[in-house]
Design an enzyme around this catalytic site. Structure first.
Site, PDB file in Angstrom:
ATOM      1  N   LYS A 146       7.080  30.191  64.367  1.00 46.31           N
ATOM      2  CA  LYS A 146       7.148  28.770  64.184  1.00 46.31           C
ATOM      3  C   LYS A 146       6.905  27.454  65.225  1.00 46.31           C
ATOM      4  O   LYS A 146       6.700  27.796  66.677  1.00 46.31           O
ATOM      5  CB  LYS A 146       8.647  28.502  63.832  1.00 46.31           C
ATOM      6  N   ASP A 175      11.865  33.304  61.425  1.00 46.38           N
ATOM      7  CA  ASP A 175      12.589  32.291  61.758  1.00 46.38           C
ATOM      8  C   ASP A 175      13.633  33.179  61.903  1.00 46.38           C
ATOM      9  O   ASP A 175      14.893  33.699  61.642  1.00 46.38           O
ATOM     10  CB  ASP A 175      13.007  31.864  59.851  1.00 46.38           C
ATOM     11  N   HIS A 176      13.787  33.150  63.674  1.00 48.10           N
ATOM     12  CA  HIS A 176      15.011  33.359  64.273  1.00 48.10           C
ATOM     13  C   HIS A 176      16.532  33.210  63.838  1.00 48.10           C
ATOM     14  O   HIS A 176      17.313  34.133  63.832  1.00 48.10           O
ATOM     15  CB  HIS A 176      14.749  33.054  65.995  1.00 48.10           C
ATOM     16  N   LYS A 180      20.575  35.783  62.737  1.00 50.82           N
ATOM     17  CA  LYS A 180      21.707  35.899  64.080  1.00 50.82           C
ATOM     18  C   LYS A 180      22.488  36.706  62.858  1.00 50.82           C
ATOM     19  O   LYS A 180      22.343  36.906  61.762  1.00 50.82           O
ATOM     20  CB  LYS A 180      22.463  34.662  63.612  1.00 50.82           C
ATOM     21  N   GLU A 214      23.298  20.724  69.060  1.00 52.97           N
ATOM     22  CA  GLU A 214      22.798  21.274  70.693  1.00 52.97           C
ATOM     23  C   GLU A 214      23.200  19.855  71.603  1.00 52.97           C
ATOM     24  O   GLU A 214      22.980  18.728  71.025  1.00 52.97           O
ATOM     25  CB  GLU A 214      21.710  22.030  70.401  1.00 52.97           C
ATOM     26  N   ASP A 233      11.076  20.369  63.595  1.00 55.16           N
ATOM     27  CA  ASP A 233      11.268  21.742  64.309  1.00 55.16           C
ATOM     28  C   ASP A 233      12.620  22.034  63.898  1.00 55.16           C
ATOM     29  O   ASP A 233      12.931  23.582  63.641  1.00 55.16           O
ATOM     30  CB  ASP A 233      12.213  20.625  65.502  1.00 55.16           C
ATOM     31  N   HIS A 238      14.612  26.639  60.493  1.00 52.25           N
ATOM     32  CA  HIS A 238      16.367  27.009  59.603  1.00 52.25           C
ATOM     33  C   HIS A 238      17.670  26.112  59.396  1.00 52.25           C
ATOM     34  O   HIS A 238      18.213  26.626  58.739  1.00 52.25           O
ATOM     35  CB  HIS A 238      16.749  26.603  61.248  1.00 52.25           C
ATOM     36  N   LYS A 338      20.293  16.480  69.425  1.00 51.83           N
ATOM     37  CA  LYS A 338      20.215  17.442  70.362  1.00 51.83           C
ATOM     38  C   LYS A 338      21.062  16.774  71.639  1.00 51.83           C
ATOM     39  O   LYS A 338      21.482  15.156  71.039  1.00 51.83           O
ATOM     40  CB  LYS A 338      18.828  17.343  70.929  1.00 51.83           C
TER      41      LYS A 338
HETATM   42  C1  BG6 Z   1      14.217  26.834  67.590  1.00 56.05           C
HETATM   43  C2  BG6 Z   1      13.638  24.884  68.041  1.00 56.05           C
HETATM   44  O1  BG6 Z   1      13.119  27.331  67.023  1.00 56.05           O
HETATM   45  O2  BG6 Z   1      15.629  26.508  67.701  1.00 56.05           O
HETATM   46  C3  BG6 Z   1      14.466  23.868  68.767  1.00 56.05           C
HETATM   47  O3  BG6 Z   1      12.591  24.354  68.675  1.00 56.05           O
HETATM   48  C4  BG6 Z   1      16.026  24.756  68.910  1.00 56.05           C
HETATM   49  O4  BG6 Z   1      14.135  22.714  69.433  1.00 56.05           O
HETATM   50  C5  BG6 Z   1      16.402  26.266  68.844  1.00 56.05           C
HETATM   51  O5  BG6 Z   1      16.543  24.197  70.563  1.00 56.05           O
HETATM   52  C6  BG6 Z   1      18.184  26.659  68.482  1.00 56.05           C
HETATM   53  O6  BG6 Z   1      17.835  27.478  68.481  1.00 56.05           O
HETATM   54  P1  BG6 Z   1      19.495  28.243  68.320  1.00 56.05           P
HETATM   55  O7  BG6 Z   1      19.377  29.234  68.751  1.00 56.05           O
HETATM   56  O8  BG6 Z   1      19.798  27.951  70.353  1.00 56.05           O
HETATM   57  O9  BG6 Z   1      20.255  27.633  67.737  1.00 56.05           O
END
Ligand code: BG6
Length: 489
Positions: A146, A175-176, A180, A214, A233, A238, A338
């Site tokens: 992304k 999409d990471h 999880k 976060e 973002d 997500h 954030k």
């Molecule tokens: C990313 C965003 O895709 O995901 C970041 O670009 C964000 O801004 C991050 O901090 C959050 O990922 P995780 O795995 O730390 O929740």
């Protein structure tokens, strides 16, 4: 596996350590090689040393030198400008050599760990050089990180461009969040247990809250973030993934398209906000200075690479409605930001109150409704709140929690979150990857909010302190419906 952007942050922190973890779990084949491509001048030895260093630093597991050596012996590097055709002719020759040397049979996984500006160009140049063709029985796949576009039009254009050199089956939009464990567990929890599905609907559920908070600010990513903002973002990717997994109908199988068809239906069922409702159903915020864990933190406008007058949002809350029979009138409140009070990702499902109260000393509004919380991170688990009798001669009802914590049952596994996703691309399982239609539907959901916010720049930024739970307007969003965000300790 060819990694474009081999000298970048993602390769360093996630991809190389994840490959090492896969090897440790015996999930990489003997016939395997990694070719890093980047514009930086680096010798192959330098790159090998970097691989060892990154694994030591980020794999999160005790070092196993044999496996590290195994990987380092299969690592190659070439310097190349992604915009120069000579890079691809050289790449082609090198890949042919590696095929011979490592018996990789022409199967190539290209990972675009690059700036988004190259997402269209690299596949097109690979295609022009015959490097995406699967004609001879081998496979060729491209993994794209992304952000996938920056709005609906740019995402459509990128899909169209990719379609010129790749089929949809060759494209893995990552999409990471889907890497999880606890996100994958949402489906297992819902569909492997008989007791939840019957109550998973509007008859029993009052509303759903999704929180992705976060503590971190924008770190060194101010340059990117100041153009993107929290909405782009986090929401179309997500957060909407979390919503679809929570809301989707049971798929007819766990085949990639069966699961993705159901997710896609939810994305299409999310009501597109009429522009006049954006101001009441969408809240934006930007953090000012504050304190987190006793440490003073600067405001967003003081962060490096951020415009000191920036109007970019670092917090978003939305009230989403899903227009289908299961979810009609059940709001999904989502929020992300954030520099909030705590790092926490969770999905809270609040059930309806008991219809009437049998306990004379407890008025019905004081009965706490049942709450099921899927804790995604950092403390992975599931908890269920219910009422119980407070011991004593008078019947009084209190709230108690039944808690399941992953770590108690399964211990903790060293993981970067990319292992499963990389493995799936190699074996050709696209279940956890976004299809073109899903990405476009995600952008359609946020489109009206983007338009209205662009037309009416925020006037009250910064409007929340670092270390808080976001702007007051986010509380008002729920208060108007007679609800409040769950208090997270
Ligand atoms: C990313 C965003 O895709 O995901 C970041 O670009 C964000 O801004 C991050 O901090 C959050 O990922 P995780 O795995 O730390 O929740």
């Amino acid at each position: 596996m060819v990694i474009f952007g081999a000298s970048g942050d993602l390769t360093t922190r996630k991809l190389l350590p994840a490959l090492y973890n896969l090897r440790r779990s015996k999930l990489l084949p003997e016939d395997f090689a990694i070719l890093g491509v980047a514009v930086d001048q680096m010798s192959e030895d330098d790159f090998r040393n970097k691989v060892r260093h990154d694994i030591r630093e980020y794999a999160g597991a005790p070092q196993d030198c044999t496996q590290c050596d195994w990987l380092a012996e299969r690592v190659y590097y070439m310097t190349g400008d992604f915009r120069d055709n000579a890079t691809y002719t050289h790449l082609k020759d090198l890949l042919a050599e590696l095929d011979q040397k490592h018996s990789t049979k022409g199967n190539y996984l290209y990972y675009l760990a690059t700036a988004p500006a190259f997402f269209g160009e690299i596949p097109s140049r690979l295609g022009a050089n015959g490097l995406t063709s699967e004609a001879d029985g081998h496979w060729r796949r491209v993994v794209i990180e992304k952000p996938f576009g920056s709005d609906l039009d740019s995402a459509r254009a990128l899909n169209r461009d990719l379609g010129k050199s790749l089929t949809e089956k060759q494209i893995y939009r990552i999409d990471h969040y889907l890497g999880k464990e606890t996100v994958q567990n949402i489906l297992v929890f819902r569909f492997s247990n008989g007791i939840f599905e019957p109550v998973w609907n509007r008859r029993y559920i009052d509303h759903v809250e999704v929180t992705v908070a976060e503590e971190l600010g924008v770190e060194r990513r101010g340059g990117y973030y100041d153009h993107a903002g929290a909405l782009r973002d986090m929401i179309p990717n997500h957060i909407l993934q979390l919503v679809t997994l929570t809301a989707m109908e049971p798929p007819i199988s766990f085949q990639a398209d069966a699961v993705r068809d159901e997710q896609s239906k939810i994305l299409h069922a999310i009501q597109i906000m009429p522009p006049e409702e954006v101001l009441t159903r969408a809240v934006r915020g930007q953090y000012g200075p504050g304190t987190i864990d006793g440490k003073p933190e600067p405001g967003y406008r003081e962060e490096p690479l951020v415009n000191p007058q920036s109007n970019t949002e670092t917090f978003v809350a939305l009230k989403l409605s899903i227009d289908n029979w299961r979810w009609a009138d059940v709001p999904f409140y989502v929020r992300t930001g954030k520099r909030m009070a705590k790092r926490v990702t969770e999905i809270a499902i609040q059930f309806r109150r008991a219809p009437f109260v049998l306990f004379r000393d407890t008025p019905v509004e004081r009965l706490m409704p049942n709450l099921l919380v899927l804790h995604i991170q950092p403390d992975e688990g599931i908890s269920l709140r219910f009422g119980a009798k407070i011991p004593g001669p008078i019947v009084r009802v209190g709230s108690v929690n039944m808690d399941f914590e992953y770590v108690d049952y399964f211990g903790s596994q060293p993981s970067t979150g990319y292992e499963r996703l990389l493995y799936d691309c190699m074996v050709g399982d696209a279940t956890l990857f976004q299809r073109a239609d899903m990405v476009e539907a995600g952008w359609s959901v946020v489109g009206p909010v983007q338009d209205v916010w662009r037309a009416l720049p925020a006037r009250s930024f910064p409007n929340y302190d670092s270390g808080s739970w976001g702007p007051k307007e986010a509380d008002d969003l729920m208060k108007r419906d007679g609800r409040a965000w769950r208090k997270i300790d």
